[in-house]
Write a protein that holds these residues in place. Sequence first.
Motif, PDB file in Angstrom:
ATOM      1  N   GLU B   2      32.647  30.726  34.938  1.00  0.00           N
ATOM      2  CA  GLU B   2      31.552  31.688  34.710  1.00  0.00           C
ATOM      3  C   GLU B   2      31.205  32.193  36.445  1.00  0.00           C
ATOM      4  O   GLU B   2      31.038  33.241  36.753  1.00  0.00           O
ATOM      5  CB  GLU B   2      30.252  31.158  34.303  1.00  0.00           C
ATOM      6  N   SER B   3      31.544  31.252  37.211  1.00  0.00           N
ATOM      7  CA  SER B   3      30.970  31.570  38.690  1.00  0.00           C
ATOM      8  C   SER B   3      32.141  32.159  39.397  1.00  0.00           C
ATOM      9  O   SER B   3      31.884  32.976  40.341  1.00  0.00           O
ATOM     10  CB  SER B   3      30.771  30.092  39.534  1.00  0.00           C
ATOM     11  N   TRP B   5      33.964  34.444  38.055  1.00  0.00           N
ATOM     12  CA  TRP B   5      33.837  36.116  37.699  1.00  0.00           C
ATOM     13  C   TRP B   5      32.646  36.831  38.612  1.00  0.00           C
ATOM     14  O   TRP B   5      32.759  37.784  39.159  1.00  0.00           O
ATOM     15  CB  TRP B   5      33.809  36.842  36.344  1.00  0.00           C
ATOM     16  N   ALA B   6      31.689  36.180  38.707  1.00  0.00           N
ATOM     17  CA  ALA B   6      30.460  36.424  39.413  1.00  0.00           C
ATOM     18  C   ALA B   6      30.617  36.624  40.926  1.00  0.00           C
ATOM     19  O   ALA B   6      30.484  37.424  41.692  1.00  0.00           O
ATOM     20  CB  ALA B   6      29.233  35.475  39.301  1.00  0.00           C
ATOM     21  N   ALA B   7      31.587  35.529  41.291  1.00  0.00           N
ATOM     22  CA  ALA B   7      32.141  35.396  42.934  1.00  0.00           C
ATOM     23  C   ALA B   7      32.869  36.640  43.135  1.00  0.00           C
ATOM     24  O   ALA B   7      33.056  37.468  44.017  1.00  0.00           O
ATOM     25  CB  ALA B   7      32.488  34.329  43.080  1.00  0.00           C
ATOM     26  N   ASN B   9      33.075  39.634  41.392  1.00  0.00           N
ATOM     27  CA  ASN B   9      32.260  40.715  41.547  1.00  0.00           C
ATOM     28  C   ASN B   9      31.485  40.775  42.608  1.00  0.00           C
ATOM     29  O   ASN B   9      31.478  42.032  43.130  1.00  0.00           O
ATOM     30  CB  ASN B   9      31.065  40.622  40.341  1.00  0.00           C
ATOM     31  N   LEU B  10      31.085  40.039  42.992  1.00  0.00           N
ATOM     32  CA  LEU B  10      30.164  40.193  44.530  1.00  0.00           C
ATOM     33  C   LEU B  10      31.491  40.479  45.656  1.00  0.00           C
ATOM     34  O   LEU B  10      30.987  41.369  46.387  1.00  0.00           O
ATOM     35  CB  LEU B  10      29.583  38.792  44.809  1.00  0.00           C
TER      36      LEU B  10
END
Lengths: 103, 213
Positions: B2-3, B5-7, B9-10
């Motif tokens: 999950e992290s 895709w978050a990273a 995206n950032l």
Amino acid sequence: MNPEPFLQLDRVIHEKGRLAIMSLLAASPQLSFTEMRDTLNMTDGNLTAHMRTLQEAGYTSVTKEFQSGRPLTTYSLTAPGRKAFAAYINLLEQIVQQTKSNK
Amino acid sequence: MESNWAADNLRVIRTLMERSAVYRRALAPLMFLAGSLGTLAAAIGWFARIESPRAFVGFWLTVAVLTIAGCFLLLRRQALRDAEPLWSPPTRRVLQALLPALAAGLICSTIALFNLGAAEEKTASIVGLFCLPLGWIVFYGCAVHAAGFFMPRGIKLFAWIFILGGCGLFALGSPDLPRRFLYAHGVMGLFFGALHLAYGIYLFCTEKRKNET
């Protein structure tokens, strides 16, 4: 893992194309339709659809004017749009931090 | 997972925000125009024997004004064709970056233009036909390098050629008086003519021809 930040993510911004548009507009006071289309390699129809969604959410505003007799359409983020984008980034950072601390 | 895709995206957001600030006008036509005018002016100065320091400074200041006006018209035409605002935020940033070094060059040249007439011949010749042209080259390099922070990366290398080239020629020293004006026009033609043409050709071959799509 706490799923709460993920559930709070703004669905309007979270879509890939709209996230790209919001990112461009967040770094520039205003951008023209063609600048965004060329930078993001989007079709006219695709960009128009995303812009409509963002406008309906109140995140972007549009200005239509004429430059030397030619139409010029420019977009910018509204205050709520800027706030929503900042909140979205905060949530992403929270998710990254949360996963790091769980490791 | 999950992290990731978050990273990701950032990272994407950061890249897009940086790209949004980059100046995107096609530079090749501007380089061709500046290079052609620079080469032509050097040839005119050389063959018409513009040898007095004041005439040299006045001549090249006129060429600079003409080049800036021509570049402005080209930029305006590009903006109209692309249905984009001429004074977009990246354009304003680039101009703000260019301005300090170009203004310094203009101020020094104006002061020199007014004082060269009163100076003795040897001093006037050294200042007008050696120091000023090399100073212009270095100032121009500094201006382009500053603008390079908002432009594609290759332009900084182009700027360094001017900065190092100008400083290098200072180190080599001034030629003898009878040939000094030829040297001055030659140097101006090399840097403001030939180098711009060469960079224009490079850009023409590498720049994305977005306006054809």
